[in-house]
Design an enzyme around this catalytic site. Sequence first.
Site, mmCIF file in Angstrom:
data_model
loop_
_atom_site.group_PDB
_atom_site.id
_atom_site.type_symbol
_atom_site.label_atom_id
_atom_site.label_comp_id
_atom_site.label_asym_id
_atom_site.label_seq_id
_atom_site.Cartn_x
_atom_site.Cartn_y
_atom_site.Cartn_z
ATOM 1 N N SER A 107 -20.572 9.306 3.361
ATOM 2 C CA SER A 107 -20.634 8.153 2.466
ATOM 3 C C SER A 107 -21.971 8.198 1.735
ATOM 4 O O SER A 107 -23.015 8.395 2.366
ATOM 5 C CB SER A 107 -20.513 6.851 3.259
ATOM 6 O OG SER A 107 -20.526 5.746 2.375
ATOM 7 N N GLU A 108 -21.925 8.016 0.403
ATOM 8 C CA GLU A 108 -23.141 8.226 -0.390
ATOM 9 C C GLU A 108 -24.243 7.218 -0.091
ATOM 10 O O GLU A 108 -25.402 7.429 -0.454
ATOM 11 C CB GLU A 108 -22.820 8.204 -1.880
ATOM 12 C CG GLU A 108 -22.396 6.859 -2.410
ATOM 13 C CD GLU A 108 -21.850 6.954 -3.824
ATOM 14 O OE1 GLU A 108 -22.410 6.295 -4.692
ATOM 15 O OE2 GLU A 108 -20.869 7.682 -4.042
ATOM 16 N N ASN A 109 -23.908 6.107 0.587
ATOM 17 C CA ASN A 109 -24.960 5.169 0.957
ATOM 18 C C ASN A 109 -25.717 5.597 2.209
ATOM 19 O O ASN A 109 -26.646 4.912 2.635
ATOM 20 C CB ASN A 109 -24.396 3.748 1.119
ATOM 21 C CG ASN A 109 -23.260 3.682 2.123
ATOM 22 O OD1 ASN A 109 -22.467 4.605 2.233
ATOM 23 N ND2 ASN A 109 -23.179 2.585 2.852
#
Length: 227
Positions: free
Chosen positions: A45-47
């Site tokens: 997940s890019e976060n």
Amino acid sequence: MDEKTLIAKRVALELKDGDLVNLGIGLPTLVAHFLPSGVSVLFQSENGLIGMQPLPEEGLGDEDLTDAGGSAIGAVPGACAFDSAMSFGLIRGGHLDVTVLGGLQVDEQGLLANWMVPGRMVAGMGGAMDLVTGARRVIVAMIHTAKGKPKIVKQCSLPLTSIRPIDLIVTELAVIERVDDELVLRELAPGVQVEDVLRTTEARLVLPEDIVTMPIKEDREAVGFEP
């Protein structure tokens, strides 16, 4: 089977054992529910998480563990959390095997527009530009049309996400592969005819002789809960 589930199941068949995979917001997140038996991948997940997985059941979410869209997720044993700088370092550094993104438009050259519609408020640019540019393989998972209008077009009228073309488009009607700057119709969804795809597609499609039916099984169960 609804359209989004069909798309997610077909995209899941593209993932290979050991892949590091980013799932975009919306429809692409469903892919994590339909991994083929025996295939183990790591979802990023890019976060800032590697080891994302669907919640085992509803109601077990933690407000501190979400995907990039803010939806509650689970984490596999050994998952790794890190800051946004590290996350985008992985993306921009070419370490992602696959990214699966939604799309507003894809054109004949395979260029994607998926991050904004002019005149509409956007919360931010997000990471789509970095993902399309940095991932080794880019899969677009989207509904084939929007309000009856083709989303696979001759030329994008919406702002481009990246100048790097995508690799594969999966819709509820077809699987379309970009090959040598052309879009090739590879597969048809069950019950769909070539004419159905051509009628709802503005871009020129190459039609090989060996177009096959999507290898989707109606009885494949979701991993975890059905979203």
